[in-house]
Every structure is written in structure tokens, then in C-alpha cells.
Design a protein around this motif. Structure first.
Motif, PDB file in Angstrom:
ATOM      1  N   LEU A 140       0.950  -1.092  -0.051  1.00  0.00           N
ATOM      2  CA  LEU A 140      -0.044  -0.224   0.032  1.00  0.00           C
ATOM      3  C   LEU A 140       0.951   1.210  -0.016  1.00  0.00           C
ATOM      4  O   LEU A 140       2.003   1.071   0.443  1.00  0.00           O
ATOM      5  N   SER A 141       0.473   2.443  -0.754  1.00  0.00           N
ATOM      6  CA  SER A 141       1.181   3.668  -0.726  1.00  0.00           C
ATOM      7  C   SER A 141       0.509   5.006  -0.447  1.00  0.00           C
ATOM      8  O   SER A 141      -0.717   4.763  -0.661  1.00  0.00           O
ATOM      9  N   VAL A 142       0.704   5.967   0.112  1.00  0.00           N
ATOM     10  CA  VAL A 142      -0.030   7.057   0.342  1.00  0.00           C
ATOM     11  C   VAL A 142       1.320   8.203  -0.277  1.00  0.00           C
ATOM     12  O   VAL A 142       2.528   7.903  -0.122  1.00  0.00           O
ATOM     13  N   THR A 143       0.635   9.384  -0.492  1.00  0.00           N
ATOM     14  CA  THR A 143       1.439  10.594  -0.974  1.00  0.00           C
ATOM     15  C   THR A 143       1.363  11.495   0.111  1.00  0.00           C
ATOM     16  O   THR A 143       0.413  11.804   0.866  1.00  0.00           O
ATOM     17  N   ILE A 144       2.870  11.554   0.768  1.00  0.00           N
ATOM     18  CA  ILE A 144       2.757  12.583   1.868  1.00  0.00           C
ATOM     19  C   ILE A 144       3.552  14.031   1.489  1.00  0.00           C
ATOM     20  O   ILE A 144       4.677  13.633   0.752  1.00  0.00           O
ATOM     21  N   GLY A 145       3.123  14.935   1.544  1.00  0.00           N
ATOM     22  CA  GLY A 145       3.639  16.164   1.530  1.00  0.00           C
ATOM     23  C   GLY A 145       3.755  17.378   2.469  1.00  0.00           C
ATOM     24  O   GLY A 145       2.977  17.138   3.388  1.00  0.00           O
ATOM     25  N   ILE A 146       4.076  18.454   2.080  1.00  0.00           N
ATOM     26  CA  ILE A 146       3.799  19.800   2.851  1.00  0.00           C
ATOM     27  C   ILE A 146       2.441  20.034   2.911  1.00  0.00           C
ATOM     28  O   ILE A 146       1.743  19.776   1.951  1.00  0.00           O
ATOM     29  N   ASN A 147       2.170  20.701   4.102  1.00  0.00           N
ATOM     30  CA  ASN A 147       0.763  21.545   4.116  1.00  0.00           C
ATOM     31  C   ASN A 147       0.708  22.445   3.230  1.00  0.00           C
ATOM     32  O   ASN A 147       1.419  23.703   3.415  1.00  0.00           O
ATOM     33  N   THR A 148      -0.217  22.838   2.254  1.00  0.00           N
ATOM     34  CA  THR A 148      -0.270  23.841   1.240  1.00  0.00           C
ATOM     35  C   THR A 148      -1.688  24.510   1.459  1.00  0.00           C
ATOM     36  O   THR A 148      -1.973  25.213   0.735  1.00  0.00           O
ATOM     37  N   SER A 149      -2.396  24.141   2.834  1.00  0.00           N
ATOM     38  CA  SER A 149      -3.537  24.992   2.879  1.00  0.00           C
ATOM     39  C   SER A 149      -3.691  26.206   3.364  1.00  0.00           C
ATOM     40  O   SER A 149      -2.404  26.914   3.731  1.00  0.00           O
ATOM     41  N   PRO A 150      -4.393  27.189   3.236  1.00  0.00           N
ATOM     42  CA  PRO A 150      -4.259  28.616   3.810  1.00  0.00           C
ATOM     43  C   PRO A 150      -4.274  28.589   5.347  1.00  0.00           C
ATOM     44  O   PRO A 150      -3.855  29.416   5.817  1.00  0.00           O
ATOM     45  N   LEU A 151      -4.516  27.703   6.146  1.00  0.00           N
ATOM     46  CA  LEU A 151      -4.208  27.456   7.635  1.00  0.00           C
ATOM     47  C   LEU A 151      -2.979  26.818   7.809  1.00  0.00           C
ATOM     48  O   LEU A 151      -2.623  26.597   9.199  1.00  0.00           O
ATOM     49  N   SER A 152      -1.918  26.563   7.017  1.00  0.00           N
ATOM     50  CA  SER A 152      -0.693  26.071   7.381  1.00  0.00           C
ATOM     51  C   SER A 152      -0.012  26.920   8.230  1.00  0.00           C
ATOM     52  O   SER A 152      -0.121  28.227   8.233  1.00  0.00           O
ATOM     53  N   GLY A 153       0.771  26.557   9.043  1.00  0.00           N
ATOM     54  CA  GLY A 153       1.799  27.324   9.999  1.00  0.00           C
ATOM     55  C   GLY A 153       1.182  27.815  11.510  1.00  0.00           C
ATOM     56  O   GLY A 153       1.838  28.318  11.980  1.00  0.00           O
ATOM     57  N   LEU A 154      -0.192  27.383  11.621  1.00  0.00           N
ATOM     58  CA  LEU A 154      -0.759  27.893  12.891  1.00  0.00           C
ATOM     59  C   LEU A 154      -0.311  26.914  13.953  1.00  0.00           C
ATOM     60  O   LEU A 154      -0.278  27.258  15.089  1.00  0.00           O
ATOM     61  N   ASP A 155      -0.297  25.666  13.748  1.00  0.00           N
ATOM     62  CA  ASP A 155      -0.205  24.711  15.029  1.00  0.00           C
ATOM     63  C   ASP A 155       1.202  24.073  14.729  1.00  0.00           C
ATOM     64  O   ASP A 155       1.807  24.237  16.138  1.00  0.00           O
ATOM     65  N   GLY A 156       1.905  23.637  13.892  1.00  0.00           N
ATOM     66  CA  GLY A 156       3.161  23.023  13.883  1.00  0.00           C
ATOM     67  C   GLY A 156       4.365  23.912  13.732  1.00  0.00           C
ATOM     68  O   GLY A 156       4.056  25.330  13.368  1.00  0.00           O
ATOM     69  N   ASP A 157       5.692  23.461  13.969  1.00  0.00           N
ATOM     70  CA  ASP A 157       6.808  24.345  13.611  1.00  0.00           C
ATOM     71  C   ASP A 157       7.688  23.660  12.573  1.00  0.00           C
ATOM     72  O   ASP A 157       8.782  24.192  12.232  1.00  0.00           O
ATOM     73  N   LYS A 158       7.212  22.469  12.009  1.00  0.00           N
ATOM     74  CA  LYS A 158       8.091  22.122  11.090  1.00  0.00           C
ATOM     75  C   LYS A 158       7.389  21.863   9.791  1.00  0.00           C
ATOM     76  O   LYS A 158       6.397  20.913   9.691  1.00  0.00           O
ATOM     77  N   LEU A 159       7.603  22.704   8.813  1.00  0.00           N
ATOM     78  CA  LEU A 159       6.575  22.884   7.728  1.00  0.00           C
ATOM     79  C   LEU A 159       7.472  22.708   6.374  1.00  0.00           C
ATOM     80  O   LEU A 159       6.611  22.599   5.365  1.00  0.00           O
ATOM     81  N   THR A 160       8.537  22.841   6.218  1.00  0.00           N
ATOM     82  CA  THR A 160       9.320  22.788   4.904  1.00  0.00           C
ATOM     83  C   THR A 160       9.513  21.482   4.358  1.00  0.00           C
ATOM     84  O   THR A 160       9.561  20.386   5.134  1.00  0.00           O
ATOM     85  N   ALA A 161       9.654  21.446   3.009  1.00  0.00           N
ATOM     86  CA  ALA A 161       9.913  19.980   2.226  1.00  0.00           C
ATOM     87  C   ALA A 161      11.373  19.608   2.713  1.00  0.00           C
ATOM     88  O   ALA A 161      11.242  18.300   2.884  1.00  0.00           O
ATOM     89  N   SER A 162      12.554  20.092   2.902  1.00  0.00           N
ATOM     90  CA  SER A 162      13.627  19.586   3.631  1.00  0.00           C
ATOM     91  C   SER A 162      13.347  18.836   4.773  1.00  0.00           C
ATOM     92  O   SER A 162      13.855  17.613   4.926  1.00  0.00           O
ATOM     93  N   LEU A 163      12.582  19.491   5.865  1.00  0.00           N
ATOM     94  CA  LEU A 163      12.481  18.859   6.903  1.00  0.00           C
ATOM     95  C   LEU A 163      11.387  17.450   6.895  1.00  0.00           C
ATOM     96  O   LEU A 163      11.959  16.413   7.712  1.00  0.00           O
ATOM     97  N   VAL A 164      10.549  17.447   6.032  1.00  0.00           N
ATOM     98  CA  VAL A 164       9.454  16.387   5.808  1.00  0.00           C
ATOM     99  C   VAL A 164      10.575  15.327   5.188  1.00  0.00           C
ATOM    100  O   VAL A 164      10.380  14.219   5.580  1.00  0.00           O
ATOM    101  N   GLU A 165      11.193  15.530   4.292  1.00  0.00           N
ATOM    102  CA  GLU A 165      12.140  14.437   3.413  1.00  0.00           C
ATOM    103  C   GLU A 165      13.134  13.903   4.562  1.00  0.00           C
ATOM    104  O   GLU A 165      13.079  12.727   4.584  1.00  0.00           O
ATOM    105  N   SER A 166      13.578  14.981   5.295  1.00  0.00           N
ATOM    106  CA  SER A 166      14.669  14.050   6.043  1.00  0.00           C
ATOM    107  C   SER A 166      14.137  13.545   7.273  1.00  0.00           C
ATOM    108  O   SER A 166      14.720  12.363   7.399  1.00  0.00           O
ATOM    109  N   ARG A 167      12.902  13.685   7.717  1.00  0.00           N
ATOM    110  CA  ARG A 167      12.091  12.842   8.495  1.00  0.00           C
ATOM    111  C   ARG A 167      11.625  11.500   8.156  1.00  0.00           C
ATOM    112  O   ARG A 167      11.857  10.478   8.786  1.00  0.00           O
TER     113      ARG A 167
END
Length: 614
Positions: free
Chosen positions: A311-338
Motif C-alpha cells: 500500500l502507498s500514500v503520498t505525503i507532502g507539505i501542508n499547502t492549505s491557507p491555515l498552514s503554519g498555525l499549529d506546527g513548527d516543521k513545515l518545509t519540504a526539506s524537514l519532511v524529506e529528512s524525517r
């Protein structure tokens, strides 16, 4: 070959909730690992927050108990097939297995999965029939079902001649007698059987050092720890070893610290010999499947092989208008390294590039394993966008194949008709149907894996919450064709703002809502379920206009139907292909991949005319 008679290595394998971790607790108490008055939590090996919350084992862990002068290393493995990579790794560390089976439920799909892996590894099996004190226990029938399972998995004569011990793990009692009233006051019968039937580790005299890295851990003091099984030779603290890497290269490395397990603690050791399960510090980039060998005569061991993801899913950065309000790890480089860091300790996971530079395809064993990864990331402060789970297909002899699952259903017999209909819509075929004569039936069905995405909730609804479902990967079969998707549409917000009671009062007639009043929404966010198959753009922020006319009902309280917020697992099951889940540390929101209502309508219009959506 010489043997280490003072050591035994055994793994406990079973289906989910059959009592593996509870049995480990009882073995630890029996061996004197805890003081009499010590306050010890139940399922002491389930140390992750998610393991305690969900009541399942996610990571394989090892402990050690002493009995009769013998050290017994015990590996507690997950029972869920989604974490099958942990089971396969755990079996490389041991010389025998305890197969745990519930005295009432009997062998279930994951029992088949873990037993198949044990038989493939040619490991001797001890059958432990647990929970014999249950009022609905059917001990003799369960033992016969286990024999049938061994025959079904093509076990040879030596493997079928397994010993049986009957147990009440919660009370710490066991016996060779199947009568629940005849259980001994302790687990001595089980310990004696382990010493008698689990073979001692063997090794070759004079063979150079070989230690296989089967798992990883981390210490805040010494960094990454490589958990190894020493197959031959002796490893010492401060020793220079040959580090045989997965790429085929060999490098020099130093063992800075060496630990062995005693009960729940890792204790420092000066050296460890064949058969020991150890933890080694000092090699910061070591990964699973690599070998620590003799520096003068390095001999790499075969890399651990595990089943491929289904099974597979696509995981990417948050691109919604409400992004950045809750979390502190938002960039593509941080998501990829994790995601790349997760590959180090999870051999059954794959991370692939996609056409988008800020999204990755993550492949795993099932919905649960992928949902656990996303849940861990959101708790670490990540904000993500997660797409709909899809099956991983293969082309075999020029024909497209997809994974199929073996599903085992236990439900009251009055729901047999509706369950059969649910599977018929998903092109499932019934393999077995058993009526236990107690008002319950068991159905075994082979069904395409994509037909089970979103199935669990519908199944529980149709059986009024009484049905029990388990499934495990069976094999790849030719593509089954198109399946029916979600029959309902979505209520999609058409503007950004904050929801109002007045607007939701009018919308709740359309279908169940996922949000309540005073919730921030944006264009393209799914706020509810439409009873019809089509999507409907709605205004969830509309306010009641004030007038000069006093209404007799103006001061009455508006009663809204409580919203039905979706958990992360349920949201991943629910979404369609053109939808995704926005995951933040504080929220789980459903949204359309294309937020603009105008662009969605244009794309739908072009698709209806047979044109490209773009």
C-alpha cells in the motif's frame, strides 16, 4: 557443533490481542525481575505512547529472564501484519518460537502470517493456548484448528509434532493439562518446556566473529545502538571490527560500548559470545541487515529480506491557507529528512520521489503502519498533506497484478446476508463459512486490498458494532477491475471564514457534518458528507441577518446535531482520489486537492467532454 547450553533465544508470535505482551509480563514476574511490592505497569514492554493508546505492539523488543541457571532471551513481536517487518527481523534473532493462540478465537489471519514466517525459518514451535479460563473457551477445537493450519502451510512431520502448554497469562499460571481447573500456580511448565524444546545456540569453534544487526535503538548518552545477534566468535568492548555495509563495502569501526539485556535493563559487558543478543555503540551510521565481522577475516552475512509493501500514500507539505498555525516543521526539506530517517529503522518502508518536489510516495504494509508514521510525525510538530491510500501493483508475465487480502470475519449470524453483500460489491470470494452453533459465524474471504480501504467503518455500521474483522496479505492476483468507491459526496466550503450556527443548521439537513460552530474553514475544505453522490459547494460561514421585526422564536436555542470529527485513521479511509487529509499537531482536516471551486468545475466539465482535465 558446540552449543551454548546456558542460553535460549525465543520469540513470542501471535495474532493481535492474544496476550503476547501480557505473557512477557508474567515471565518477568516469575523470574524475579521485579520486587514483590514494585509498581509495574501492565504490558511493560509497550513503552511507546501509541502502543499504550492503541493497545498493540508496534516495535519488536527483547528482554531476558533467568530460570534454572539459564538465560532466556525473549523477543516480543507485533501481532499486526502491517508491522510484519518487525516480526521477520525478530525471527532472525531466535532459535525457536512460542506460538500464542486464544483459547476462544483460535488461529486468525495474523496467526497464519507469523506462523508461516516461523516455518519458513525452520524454527521449532511451542504452542501456547492462552486464556483457557475464558467461559467461551473451546480448547480442543482450537488445538485441532492449529493442526489444520500447520497442514495448510505445508509443515513437515517434524514441525507438526509440536508440544502444547495451556496458560492463563494474566494470572501467571500454566500447565500441560488442558483442564482450566488443573493449571499450576506458576509458569514452571512453560519454562521447563522452553528449556527442553528450544534448542541452544550453536556455533563453530574457531570461526571468526559474525554479528548480524537486526534492529536499531538510540541512547541519549552514546547515540545510535545496533542490536545484534552474535552468530560466531566473541565481540569485546573497545574492539576494532569490520563493518560490512549493505552496499558491499567494508570499513573499520570501533565498539565503544557493549551491552547485554538483563530483565528490562541494558547492562554493560566486557565481552559477549555466540548466541548472545547484544547492543553495540560507536557506529553512528550502521543500519539494519549489516554485519559486524572479524577485522582480519570479514565474512558478511546475507542481508535480511522482508516482504514487499502492498500500500502507498503520498505525503507532502501542508499547502492549505491555515498552514503554519499549529506546527513548527513545515518545509519540504524537514519532511524529506524525517521520512528518510524512518527508513533507517523500518525495513518494510519505501520512500520514492514524485513529480512534485514537495511530496513523496511512501509505501508500507498497510493502512495502520502508514497512519502510525503520520501520527508520529504530527506529534513531533510536522504539518502534512496526506493523499488517499493506493495499492502497489505489479506486472507479472505482462499482466497487471494487485495484492489480495485474506479477511476473517466473526459476526452474529443474522448479519451474514449483509456481510456477504458488502464483499460481493468489492469482488470478494468466500473461502470458508463456519457456524459455531453459538449464534456467531466465521467467514474467510479473499478480497482485493483496495476493496478494504474504507471498509472497516461500513462493516461496523452494518453489524451494529458487533462484528470483528482481521485481515492479512495473501498474494498477488490479476487486476479485478473497477470497484465501487464511496457512494456519498462531500459538502465543500466555498469561502474562507469561521463557521456559524445559523449556516450549519441549514447544512445539517444535507448530511452529517465534520465541523461544529466557530471553526476556521477555507475554500476547498470538506465540512461534511453529502447524502447524494455529487459534491456540493456550500457556505458554512453565513450569518443570520438582523431585522427590526421581533420574532416570537427569536430567543429559542438552536439545537445542532453534534458534529462527527474524523480521526486520522478514519479520514484516510474516507477520502476519495481527488481529496486529501491535512494533518497538523492540533487538527485533522479533509480537503480537496484542488481548492478552487471554479477550477474543479472546469476540470469536471472537460472530463465529461472527454478532454484533458488541464
Amino acid at each position: 557443533m558446540p552449543v551454548r547450553s546456558e542460553i535460549r533465544n525465543a520469540a513470542i508470535v501471535a495474532h493481535v490481542d492474544h496476550g503476547k505482551t501480557t505473557l512477557v509480563d508474567a515471565l518477568l514476574w516469575e523470574s524475579g525481575a521485579f520486587r514483590e511490592n514494585q509498581d509495574v505497569a501492565e504490558r511493560v514492554l509497550d513503552t511507546m505512547d501509541l502502543e499504550r493508546e492503541k493497545g498493540i505492539t508496534i516495535l519488536a523488543k527483547n528482554t531476558a529472564v533467568r530460570y534454572g541457571g539459564v538465560k532466556i532471551n525473549i523477543v516480543d513481536t507485533p501481532g499486526h501484519a502491517d508491522f510484519g517487518g518487525e516480526v521477520e527481523r525478530g525471527l532472525t534473532m531466535v532459535d525457536g518460537v512460542l506460538l500464542l493462540v486464544d483459547a476462544s478465537e483460535g488461529p486468525l489471519p495474523q496467526t497464519r502470517f507469523v506462523l508461516r514466517k516461523a516455518l519458513e525459518a525452520r524454527l521449532p514451535v511451542i504452542l501456547v493456548v492462552n486464556k483457557v479460563d475464558r467461559p467461551d473457551a473451546r480448547i480442543a477445537d482450537v488445538v485441532n484448528e492449529v493442526y489444520e493450519l500447520f497442514l495448510d502451510l505445508d509443515a513437515d512431520e517434524s514441525q507438526i509434532e509440536f508440544p502444547i502448554v495451556y496458560c492463563n497469562a494474566k494470572a501467571g499460571r500454566a500447565s500441560l493439562d488442558p483442564d482450566p481447573e488443573a493449571l499450576d500456580a506458576d509458569l514452571g511448565a512453560l519454562f521447563d518446556l522452553i528449556l527442553e524444546r528450544i534448542p541452544s545456540p550453536t556455533y563453530e569453534e574457531g570461526h571468526p566473529l559474525q554479528a548480524l544487526v537486526t534492529n536499531l535503538d538510540a541512547s541519549p548518552y552514546v547515540g545510535r545502538l545496533a542490536l545484534c545477534r552474535v552468530l560466531h566468535g566473541t565481540i569485546r568492548r573497545a574492539q576494532q571490527v569490520a563493518w560490512c555495509r549493505s552496499g558491499g563495502t567494508i570499513e573499520r569501526a570501533k565498539v565503544t560500548e557493549l551491552y547485554v539485556t538483563e530483565a528490562l535493563e541494558r547492562v554493560e559487558a566486557d565481552e559477549a559470545g555466540p548466541g548472545e543478543i547484544i547492543a553495540v555503540a560507536g557506529i553512528p551510521e550502521v543500519t539494519i541487515g549489516e554485519t559486524l565481522a572479524d577485522l582480519d577475516d570479514p565474512r558478511p552475512l546475507p542481508v535480511i529480506s522482508v516482504d514487499e509493501p502492498s500500500l502507498s500514500v503520498t505525503i507532502g507539505i501542508n499547502t492549505s491557507p491555515l498552514s503554519g498555525l499549529d506546527g513548527d516543521k513545515l518545509t519540504a526539506s524537514l519532511v524529506e529528512s524525517r521520512l528518510r530517517a524512518e527508513l533507517v529503522g523500518n525495513v518494510s518502508l519505501r520512500v520514492l520521489e514524485t513529480e512534485s518536489p514537495d511530496a513523496w510516495e511512501v509505501q508500507g504494509r498497510g493502512e495502520l503502519s502508514l497512519a502510525i508514521l503520520v501520527e508520529q510525525m504530527r506529534r513531533e510538530g510536522f504539518e502534512l498533506t496526506v493523499g488517499k491510500p493506493r495499492v502497489v501493483t505489479r506486472e507479472i508475465d505482462g499482466v497487471l497484478h494487485e495484492p489480495v487480502e485474506r479477511v476473517s470475519i466473526d459476526a452474529p449470524e443474522e448479519y451474514l446476508g449483509v456481510i456477504t453483500q458488502l464483499f460481493a460489491l468489492r469482488k470478494g470470494r468466500t473461502e470458508a463459512l463456519v457456524n459455531h452453533g453459538s449464534g456467531w459465524v466465521r467467514i474467510d474471504v479473499i478480497v482485493p486490498a483496495r476493496g478494504l480501504i474504507g471498509f472497516r467503518t461500513e462493516f461496523l455500521t452494518e453489524t451494529r458494532g458487533t462484528g470483528i474483522m482481521h485481515h492479512v496479505f495473501e498474494r498477488f492476483e490479476p487486476w479485478f477491475g473497477e470497484l465501487r468507491t464511496r457512494p456519498t459526496g462531500a459538502l465543500v466550503a466555498d469561502r474562507r471564514g469561521r463557521t456559524t450556527t445559523f449556516a450549519l443548521l441549514n447544512l445539517q439537513e444535507r448530511g452529517p457534518l465534520f465541523v461544529g460552530p466557530a471553526v476556521d474553514v477555507y475554500e476547498g475544505m470538506i465540512v461534511g458528507e453529502n447524502a447524494r453522490a455529487d459534491d456540493l459547494d456550500v457556505n458554512a460561514t453565513k450569518e443570520k441577518k438582523m431585522t427590526n421585526t421581533r420574532s416570537p422564536t427569536a430567543d429559542e436555542h438552536v439545537r445542532l446535531i453534534p458534529p462527527r470529527p474524523l480521526s486520522l485513521d478514519r479520514a484516510l479511509e474516507y477520502i476519495r482520489v481527488d481529496e486529501c487529509v491535512e494533518v497538523t499537531p492540533a487538527s485533522v482536516r479533509l480537503r480537496k486537492i484542488e481548492l478552487s471551486a471554479q477550477r474543479r468545475q472546469t476540470a469536471a466539465s472537460r472530463k465529461a467532454r472527454g478532454l484533458s482535465p488541464v
